[in-house]
Write an enzyme that holds these catalytic residues in place. Structure first.
Site: not given
Length: 294
Positions: A46, A109, A135, A140, A164, A206
Site C-alpha cells: 500500500t 472492492y 494482509y 482499505r 499482517k 510491517i
C-alpha cells in the site's frame, strides 16, 4: 521459521518529477534500510502505491529490489489483487525473481465472503512455493479476515505462514493469537500498536514509520523480544506523535513528504493521491524536527 523477525519496512516507491519510477533512488533506499537495521523490505505494498503501478512497473520494482538487496535482507513482494488470476500472475512472477516471501492483501472492492477468502488465498498459495503473509486491512479493502479464517488457512495451506494485522482491533488479534496457538506469525500493521501486538506473541511489524526511523523501529521490536519491555515501550510512546503526523492524511501522502524532507527521495505521488495540505506538512516537519530527524 518466520520469514523475518523485527521491523519490515513498507517501502515507498520513489518517482521522478515526471512520475516515472526512479530506480536509482530505489537502490539508495534499499541500501539505506540495509545500513540502518531494517529486518525486511516489503516492496509494492500500500505504501509503495502499488495500486497505481502498471503490472510491468510493479514487477520491475520487485525484480530490482531483489537485485539491489542481494540477499543482505529479505525481500517480501506485495502481489495481492482483487482478481485471483492477477494475484497468481504477480505472485508467480515475483517468485521467479527470487523473493523471500509474498504479502497478499484481501481482495478489495468485491468484498469476498470468508469462504471466498479461503478459496482465493488457497489458489494463490498453491501457485507458488515461497511463504505467504496474509494482509488484513479492512479499512482499505472493505473485507476482514476473521481469526477463524486466518487459522484455517495457516493450518491447511503449508506456505501461508503469517498475517499482517492492520484491523486496529486488539480484541480480534487477541482471539487470533489464542486460536492460532503459534501456527501463524503475527505482524503489526499499525505503527502505534507494535508493543501491544508483541505482547500477544507477535513477531514484529510491517511499518510505514520505518521509512524514516528504521533503527528505532527495529530496536522497538528487538528490545521487547530480548526482554527489555520498558525500553521497547519507551520507544513506542516516543514515536506516537510521529505516527499521528504520518497518518494525518491518507497513507502514503505524509510519509512521501517525510522522505522528501529527509532528502532520501522525491515526494512525487501518483494520482489520485495529491500533495499534502500545507498545514499538515508544516505539522509533520515540526514533529520530525522535535524527534531529531531533521
Amino acid at each position: 521459521m518466520a520469514i523475518f523477525t523485527g521491523s519490515g519496512v513498507a517501502l515507498v516507491t520513489p518517482f521522478t518529477e515526471s512520475g516515472d519510477v526512479d530506480y536509482g533512488k530505489l537502490k539508495e533506499l534499499v541500501d539505506f534500510h540495509v545500513d540502518n537495521g531494517t529486518d525486511a523490505i516489503i516492496i509494492c505494498g500500500t505504501t509503495g502505491e502499488a495500486s497505481t503501478l502498471s503490472h510491468e512497473e510493479h514487477l520491475e520494482c520487485i525484480k530490482k529490489c531483489v537485485e539491489y538487496a542481494d540477499h543482505r535482507i529479505p525481500v517480501i513482494a506485495g502481489t495481492g489483487s482483487n482478481c485471483t488470476a492477477t494475484a497468481i500472475y504477480l505472485s508467480t512472477e515475483a517468485e521467479s525473481y527470487g523473493v523471500d516471501g509474498l504479502l497478499v492483501v484481501t481482495p478489495y472492492y468485491n468484498k469476498a465472503t470468508q469462504k471466498g477468502l479461503i478459496a482465493h488465498f488457497t489458489a494463490v498459495a498453491n501457485s507458488v512455493n515461497v511463504p505467504i503473509i496474509l494482509y488484513n486491512v479492512p479499512s482499505r479493502t472493505g473485507c476482514n479476515i476473521t481469526p477463524e479464517t486466518a487459522v484455517y488457512l495457516a493450518k491447511n495451506v503449508e506456505n501461508i505462514v503469517g498475517i499482517k494485522e492492520a484491523s486496529g482491533n486488539i480484541s480480534q488479534v487477541t482471539k487470533l493469537a489464542k486460536l492460532a496457538d503459534g501456527c501463524i506469525d503475527i505482524y503489526s500493521g499499525n505503527d502505534d500498536q507494535v508493543v501491544p501486538l508483541l505482547s500477544l506473541g507477535g513477531k514484529g511489524v510491517i511499518s510505514v514509520t520505518a521509512n524514516i526511523i528504521p533503527r528505532d523501529t527495529h530496536d522497538m521490536v528487538m528490545k521487547y523480544l530480548e526482554g527489555d519491555v520498558t525500553g521497547s515501550l519507551k520507544l513506542q510512546l516516543a514515536t506516537i506523535d510521529l505516527c499521528d503526523a504520518l497518518f494525518c492524511e491518507v497513507n502514503p501522502i505524509p510519509v512521501k513528504k517525510a522522505v522528501e524532507l529527509m532528502g532520501l527521495c522525491g515526494g512525487t505521488l501518483r494520482m489520485p493521491l495529491t500533495e499534502m495540505e500545507p498545514q499538515n506538512a508544516d505539522r509533520l516537519q515540526k514533529v520530525m524536527a522535535a524527534y531529531g530527524i531533521l
